[in-house]
Scaffold this motif. Structure first.
Motif, mmCIF file in Angstrom:
data_model
loop_
_atom_site.group_PDB
_atom_site.id
_atom_site.type_symbol
_atom_site.label_atom_id
_atom_site.label_comp_id
_atom_site.label_asym_id
_atom_site.label_seq_id
_atom_site.Cartn_x
_atom_site.Cartn_y
_atom_site.Cartn_z
ATOM 1 N N HIS A 274 -44.069 -56.763 -13.364
ATOM 2 C CA HIS A 274 -43.099 -57.137 -12.338
ATOM 3 C C HIS A 274 -42.225 -58.266 -12.850
ATOM 4 C CE1 HIS A 274 -44.753 -54.946 -8.860
ATOM 5 N NE2 HIS A 274 -45.916 -55.108 -9.455
ATOM 6 N N PHE A 275 -40.936 -58.143 -12.640
ATOM 7 C CA PHE A 275 -40.049 -59.281 -12.877
ATOM 8 C C PHE A 275 -40.310 -60.317 -11.779
ATOM 9 C CE2 PHE A 275 -35.969 -61.568 -12.574
ATOM 10 C CZ PHE A 275 -36.017 -62.150 -13.816
ATOM 11 N N ASP A 276 -39.925 -61.589 -11.995
ATOM 12 C CA ASP A 276 -40.351 -62.634 -11.039
ATOM 13 C C ASP A 276 -39.800 -62.448 -9.626
ATOM 14 O OD1 ASP A 276 -37.805 -63.615 -11.571
ATOM 15 O OD2 ASP A 276 -38.446 -65.605 -12.197
ATOM 16 N N HIS B 1 -25.743 -57.140 -2.678
ATOM 17 C CA HIS B 1 -24.975 -58.086 -3.502
ATOM 18 C C HIS B 1 -25.635 -58.343 -4.849
ATOM 19 C CE1 HIS B 1 -27.757 -61.130 -1.922
ATOM 20 N NE2 HIS B 1 -27.377 -61.867 -2.926
ATOM 21 N N GLN B 2 -26.947 -58.169 -4.956
ATOM 22 C CA GLN B 2 -27.589 -58.202 -6.268
ATOM 23 C C GLN B 2 -28.976 -57.576 -6.172
ATOM 24 O OE1 GLN B 2 -27.235 -62.742 -6.653
ATOM 25 N NE2 GLN B 2 -29.127 -62.339 -7.746
ATOM 26 N N GLY B 3 -29.705 -57.570 -7.309
ATOM 27 C CA GLY B 3 -30.947 -56.809 -7.370
ATOM 28 C C GLY B 3 -32.007 -57.247 -6.382
ATOM 29 N N ARG B 4 -32.164 -58.557 -6.224
ATOM 30 C CA ARG B 4 -33.286 -59.028 -5.398
ATOM 31 C C ARG B 4 -33.114 -58.659 -3.938
ATOM 32 N NH1 ARG B 4 -32.466 -65.029 -7.297
ATOM 33 N NH2 ARG B 4 -31.656 -63.858 -9.034
ATOM 34 N N MET B 5 -31.872 -58.457 -3.486
ATOM 35 C CA MET B 5 -31.687 -58.018 -2.106
ATOM 36 C C MET B 5 -32.142 -56.561 -1.959
ATOM 37 S SD MET B 5 -31.072 -58.466 0.967
ATOM 38 C CE MET B 5 -30.146 -59.876 1.516
ATOM 39 N N ASP C 155 -28.715 -62.542 -19.595
ATOM 40 C CA ASP C 155 -27.750 -61.454 -19.770
ATOM 41 C C ASP C 155 -27.336 -60.929 -18.389
ATOM 42 O OD1 ASP C 155 -30.357 -60.413 -19.219
ATOM 43 O OD2 ASP C 155 -29.691 -58.445 -19.864
ATOM 44 N N SER C 156 -27.678 -61.666 -17.337
ATOM 45 C CA SER C 156 -27.475 -61.176 -15.971
ATOM 46 C C SER C 156 -26.221 -61.776 -15.350
ATOM 47 C CB SER C 156 -28.694 -61.550 -15.129
ATOM 48 O OG SER C 156 -28.495 -61.165 -13.799
ATOM 49 N N GLY C 157 -25.245 -60.934 -15.046
ATOM 50 C CA GLY C 157 -24.009 -61.417 -14.425
ATOM 51 C C GLY C 157 -23.093 -62.121 -15.402
ATOM 52 N N PHE D 98 -37.962 -46.895 -9.771
ATOM 53 C CA PHE D 98 -37.599 -47.629 -10.987
ATOM 54 C C PHE D 98 -36.955 -48.954 -10.613
ATOM 55 C CE2 PHE D 98 -37.679 -43.279 -12.433
ATOM 56 C CZ PHE D 98 -38.253 -43.380 -13.689
ATOM 57 N N ASP D 99 -37.277 -49.990 -11.381
ATOM 58 C CA ASP D 99 -36.443 -51.189 -11.399
ATOM 59 C C ASP D 99 -35.501 -50.923 -12.571
ATOM 60 O OD1 ASP D 99 -35.315 -53.620 -12.058
ATOM 61 O OD2 ASP D 99 -37.087 -54.775 -11.528
ATOM 62 N N ALA D 100 -34.257 -50.515 -12.239
ATOM 63 C CA ALA D 100 -33.397 -49.854 -13.224
ATOM 64 C C ALA D 100 -32.385 -50.768 -13.913
ATOM 65 C CB ALA D 100 -32.654 -48.708 -12.527
ATOM 66 N N CYS D 101 -32.549 -52.099 -13.786
ATOM 67 C CA CYS D 101 -31.547 -53.054 -14.300
ATOM 68 C C CYS D 101 -30.967 -52.705 -15.669
ATOM 69 C CB CYS D 101 -32.165 -54.431 -14.483
ATOM 70 S SG CYS D 101 -32.740 -55.169 -12.997
ATOM 71 N N ARG D 102 -31.856 -52.323 -16.605
ATOM 72 C CA ARG D 102 -31.406 -52.106 -17.989
ATOM 73 C C ARG D 102 -31.671 -50.663 -18.399
ATOM 74 N NH1 ARG D 102 -33.650 -57.158 -17.281
ATOM 75 N NH2 ARG D 102 -32.223 -58.888 -17.687
ATOM 76 N N PHE D 103 -31.330 -49.763 -17.496
ATOM 77 C CA PHE D 103 -31.657 -48.339 -17.708
ATOM 78 C C PHE D 103 -30.959 -47.757 -18.936
ATOM 79 C CE2 PHE D 103 -27.903 -45.806 -16.561
ATOM 80 C CZ PHE D 103 -27.089 -46.775 -15.992
ATOM 81 N N LEU E 31 -44.172 -73.279 -18.147
ATOM 82 C CA LEU E 31 -43.376 -73.952 -17.114
ATOM 83 C C LEU E 31 -43.048 -72.958 -15.994
ATOM 84 C CD1 LEU E 31 -41.877 -76.447 -16.101
ATOM 85 C CD2 LEU E 31 -39.881 -75.708 -17.416
ATOM 86 N N MET E 32 -42.719 -71.728 -16.382
ATOM 87 C CA MET E 32 -42.357 -70.715 -15.391
ATOM 88 C C MET E 32 -43.582 -70.171 -14.651
ATOM 89 S SD MET E 32 -39.989 -67.347 -16.082
ATOM 90 C CE MET E 32 -38.372 -68.020 -16.345
ATOM 91 N N PHE E 33 -44.688 -69.972 -15.348
ATOM 92 C CA PHE E 33 -45.769 -69.176 -14.750
ATOM 93 C C PHE E 33 -47.108 -69.879 -14.535
ATOM 94 C CE2 PHE E 33 -43.288 -65.636 -16.850
ATOM 95 C CZ PHE E 33 -42.800 -65.128 -15.656
HETATM 96 C C1 P61 Z 1 -32.701 -62.310 -15.918
HETATM 97 F F1 P61 Z 1 -34.863 -66.678 -14.304
HETATM 98 N N1 P61 Z 1 -33.029 -60.832 -14.111
HETATM 99 O O1 P61 Z 1 -33.433 -61.545 -16.617
HETATM 100 P P1 P61 Z 1 -30.816 -60.158 -9.506
HETATM 101 N N2 P61 Z 1 -35.403 -56.995 -11.989
HETATM 102 C C2 P61 Z 1 -35.298 -57.345 -13.271
HETATM 103 C C3 P61 Z 1 -34.491 -58.415 -13.622
HETATM 104 O O2 P61 Z 1 -34.388 -58.740 -14.896
HETATM 105 C C4 P61 Z 1 -33.789 -59.157 -12.605
HETATM 106 C C5 P61 Z 1 -33.932 -58.714 -11.255
HETATM 107 C C6 P61 Z 1 -34.741 -57.654 -10.980
HETATM 108 C C7 P61 Z 1 -32.484 -61.968 -14.524
HETATM 109 C C8 P61 Z 1 -31.799 -62.976 -13.640
HETATM 110 C C9 P61 Z 1 -32.798 -63.962 -13.161
HETATM 111 O O3 P61 Z 1 -35.815 -66.457 -11.826
HETATM 112 C C10 P61 Z 1 -34.811 -65.648 -12.250
HETATM 113 O O4 P61 Z 1 -29.538 -59.379 -9.520
HETATM 114 C C11 P61 Z 1 -36.035 -56.573 -14.307
HETATM 115 O O5 P61 Z 1 -30.796 -61.375 -10.372
HETATM 116 O O6 P61 Z 1 -31.275 -60.444 -8.116
HETATM 117 C C12 P61 Z 1 -33.013 -60.284 -12.904
HETATM 118 O O7 P61 Z 1 -31.881 -59.139 -10.144
HETATM 119 C C13 P61 Z 1 -33.225 -59.428 -10.136
HETATM 120 C C14 P61 Z 1 -33.358 -64.913 -14.009
HETATM 121 C C15 P61 Z 1 -33.268 -63.849 -11.902
HETATM 122 C C16 P61 Z 1 -34.332 -65.757 -13.546
HETATM 123 C C17 P61 Z 1 -34.264 -64.702 -11.428
HETATM 124 O O8 P61 Z 1 -32.149 -63.304 -16.395
#
Ligand code: P61
Length: 469
Positions: A122-124, A97-101, A50-52, A213-218, A384-386
Motif C-alpha cells: 500500500h502507498f501511504d 482532484h487527485q488520487g487520494r480522493m 514525480d507527482s504533479g 488497481f492503484d493505477a498511478c504509473r500504469f 522518519l516516514m514509517f
Molecule cells: C509520490 F510523500 N504519490 O509518490 P495523490 N498511490 C500511489 C502514489 O504514488 C500516490 C497516491 C496513490 C506521491 C505523492 C505523495 O505522503 C505523500 O494524487 C502509488 O498524491 O493523492 C502518490 O496520489 C496518491 C508523496 C503523496 C508523499 C503523499 O510522491
C-alpha cells in the motif's frame, strides 16, 4: 550507457535559481533539517516527487484553452470519460482532484470497521485512507520485493499464495476488495507482470472478491511488461494496458503521475451500485460528477496526457533516463535498489551509511547532505516516514527498508541534470564517513515526516543514542 535522447524539444523554459552553499546551510537549518520546509525555488534539481511535477506538452497547453467551464456536462468531461474507458475499460468514470480522493471515496463507501484490504504494498495515502475506516491494510508483495539486493524482473508482484491464505482465513465478508499497485511505489517503483495479475485474478475470482488497481504509473508498468515479459514485445502499450485492466473490476488513479498533469485523478469501476453510492458522496465532498473537483481545462489536460503517456518513444526515454541515473550510481559502487524501478532511483541508506543506525535516521542524513552540499532535493522513505511505536508492546518498530528516493519528474530535467545528480551522489558516497545521525526534536502524531524538526547528533551522542534504543 546510452539511452534514447529526449523525444521532445524545449519551447518554454523555467529558469532555476542557483543558491550557494552558505545560503543552503541556513535554509536547511531554518527548516529544522526537514527538506519539506525548504522553499522550492532554493532547490536546483528537485527530485522530491514525480507527482504533479510533469511538464505538459504543447498539445496539453492548447487543450487548456478549449476548457469548457460549464458546471454540468462540460465537453472536456466527455473527452476524458471516453479516453479513460478506452484505455482502462471500466464503465463508470468518476473524476477527482487527485488520487487520494479517489481512494477516500472508494474506501469510505465499501469498507467497514474490521475489514482488510490486501495489496502488493500500500502507498501511504492508500494505507491511511483504509486505516481511517478502522480497517487493516496488509502488504503481500513477493519476498524478493522486500530485499533491495535481489534481482527479479517483476519485484512488484503480489504473492498469490499469501493472498490465497489471507482470503481463505478472512473470506469475502471481511475483504471487500484486493488491490495491486502498478508500479509498486513503496517497493521501489517495481513492476507487476501480466502473469502475476492473472494469477491474482484467479485467486480473487475463487474467493469472490473484486480486484482494483492503484493505477498511478500504469504506463510505466506496461513498458516493463513489454520489455521483460515473454511474448509481449510486439504488443502496443495500449494493448497491454487494456489486457492488464481487463483482469480488474476498477481502479483508483492519481493522474499527477502517468496522466502527465499537475493536478487530477479519477476512480473508474464496473460495479453500478458502488458507483452510484460513490457519486452521491462525490457530490457532497468534491463536486458535480462531470468535474469532480477539477476545472474543465484540467479534464482536457488529463484526456490528452493519458494518451501521450502511451507513446513508446516517450516511455523508452522516460524509463531510460531513470535507468541511466541508476547505472551511473551502480557503476560507482553506490548502493541502490536493484533493478532500478520506473520513476525513481532509491538509495539504500543502510548500506550507504552503515555507521548510522536506523534510530538515527540515516536516510534523512543523506537527504539533508544532498541538499546542503549540492542543492538536490530527495525524500526519505525509511524510519522518519514509517517508524512507529507498537501500541501493544510500547517498543519502536522500524521499517525493513531504509531508502532515499530520487524521483524523476516526467519530461522536466535533461540528461545533464541527471549527470549532475549522479556526480553529486557519488561525491557524497566518497565522503560518507563524515555524515552523522539525527534526532527528532518535534513530531506530529500522524504523517510526522512532513512537519518533523530534527537536529544532528555529535559523536558522543551517537553512542549514547544507540545504547538507549
Ligand atoms: C509520490 F510523500 N504519490 O509518490 P495523490 N498511490 C500511489 C502514489 O504514488 C500516490 C497516491 C496513490 C506521491 C505523492 C505523495 O505522503 C505523500 O494524487 C502509488 O498524491 O493523492 C502518490 O496520489 C496518491 C508523496 C503523496 C508523499 C503523499 O510522491
Amino acid at each position: 550507457m546510452r539511452f534514447p535522447a529526449e523525444p521532445f524539444r524545449i519551447k518554454v523554459v523555467e529558469p532555476l535559481r542557483r543558491v550557494d552553499r552558505e545560503e543552503r546551510e541556513k535554509l536547511i537549518r531554518e527548516a529544522g533539517l526537514n527538506i519539506f520546509a525548504v522553499p522550492a525555488d532554493s532547490i536546483y534539481v528537485d527530485l522530491l516527487t514525480d507527482s504533479g511535477t510533469s511538464a505538459m506538452s504543447d498539445r496539453q497547453w492548447a487543450g487548456l484553452m478549449v476548457g469548457d467551464e460549464s458546471y454540468a456536462g462540460s465537453r472536456n468531461f466527455f473527452h476524458f470519460e471516453s479516453t479513460v474507458r478506452e484505455i482502462f475499460g471500466y464503465r463508470h468514470v468518476i473524476p477527482t482532484h487527485q488520487g487520494r480522493m479517489a481512494e477516500n471515496l472508494l474506501f469510505s463507501t465499501v469498507l467497514k470497521a474490521g475489514d482488510t484490504v490486501p495489496n502488493n504494498i500500500h502507498f501511504d495515502t492508500t494505507r491511511a485512507n483504509i486505516e481511517h475506516q478502522s480497517a487493516e491494510a496488509v502488504d503481500l508483495v513477493i519476498d524478493e520485493g522486500l530485499d533491495p539486493t535481489v534481482i527479479h524482473p517483476f519485484k512488484g508482484n503480489l504473492d498469490p499464495q499469501k493472498l490465497d491464505r489471507v482470503l481463505g482465513e478472512l473470506g469475502k465478508g471481511r475483504v471487500p476488495l484486493v488491490m495491486i499497485t502498478v508500479t509498486n511505489n513503496s517497493g521501489g517503483g517495481q513492476p507487476v507482470s501480466l502473469a502475476n495479475i492473472r494469477a491474482v485474478r484467479e485467486v480473487c475470482t475463487r474467493h469472490g472478491v473484486p480486484l482494483f488497481f492503484d493505477a498511478c504509473r500504469f504506463a510505466e508498468n506496461c513498458w516493463f511488461i513489454k520489455e521483460r515479459e515473454p511474448g509481449q514485445s510486439e504488443r502496443s502499450i495500449l494493448e497491454i494496458a487494456r489486457e492488464m485492466f481487463s483482469y480488474g473490476d476498477g481502479c483508483t488513479m492519481s493522474a499527477k503521475k502517468d496522466g502527465l498533469v499537475n493536478i487530477g485523478g479519477f476512480l473508474a469501476l464496473n460495479n453500478a451500485e458502488w458507483a452510484e453510492r460513490i457519486t452521491n458522496l462525490l457530490i457532497l465532498v468534491e463536486g458535480f460528477p462531470t468535474y469532480g473537483g477539477l476545472a474543465g481545462r484540467d479534464l482536457e489536460g488529463m484526456a490528452i496526457g493519458l494518451r501521450e503517456v502511451l507513446d513508446e518513444d516517450y516511455l523508452c526515454f522516460r524509463i531510460g533516463q531513470v535507468t541511466h541515473l541508476g547505472d551511473l550510481l551502480d557503476q560507482a559502487g553506490v548502493p541502490i535498489v536493484k533493478p532500478v524501478g520506473g520513476h525513481a532511483v532509491y538509495l539504500d541508506a543502510r548500506r550507504f551509511l552503515p555507521n548510522v543506525p536506523q534510530p538515527q535516521y540515516p536516510g534523512q542524513a543523506l537527504v539533508v547532505a544532498l541538499y546542503r552540499e549540492f542543492g538536490i532535493r530527495a525524500v526519505e522513505v525509511g524510519s522518519l516516514m514509517f517508524a512507529h511505536r507498537d501500541p501493544r508492546t510500547g517498543q519502536m518498530v522500524y521499517p525493513r527498508l531504509e531508502l532515499v528516493r530520487l524521483a524523476i519528474p516526467r519530461r522536466v530535467y535533461t540528461t545533464e541534470h541527471i549527470r549532475y545528480v549522479a556526480e553529486s551522489v557519488i561525491a557524497l558516497y566518497r565522503e560518507r564517513e563524515r555524515l552523522r545521525g539525527m534526532r527528532i526534536t518535534y513530531e506530529a502524531p500522524v504523517l510526522r515526516h512532513f512537519t518533523a524538526r530534527l537536529e544532528e547528533l555529535n559523536e558522543s551522542e551517537t553512542a549514547h543514542t544507540v545504547q538507549k534504543t
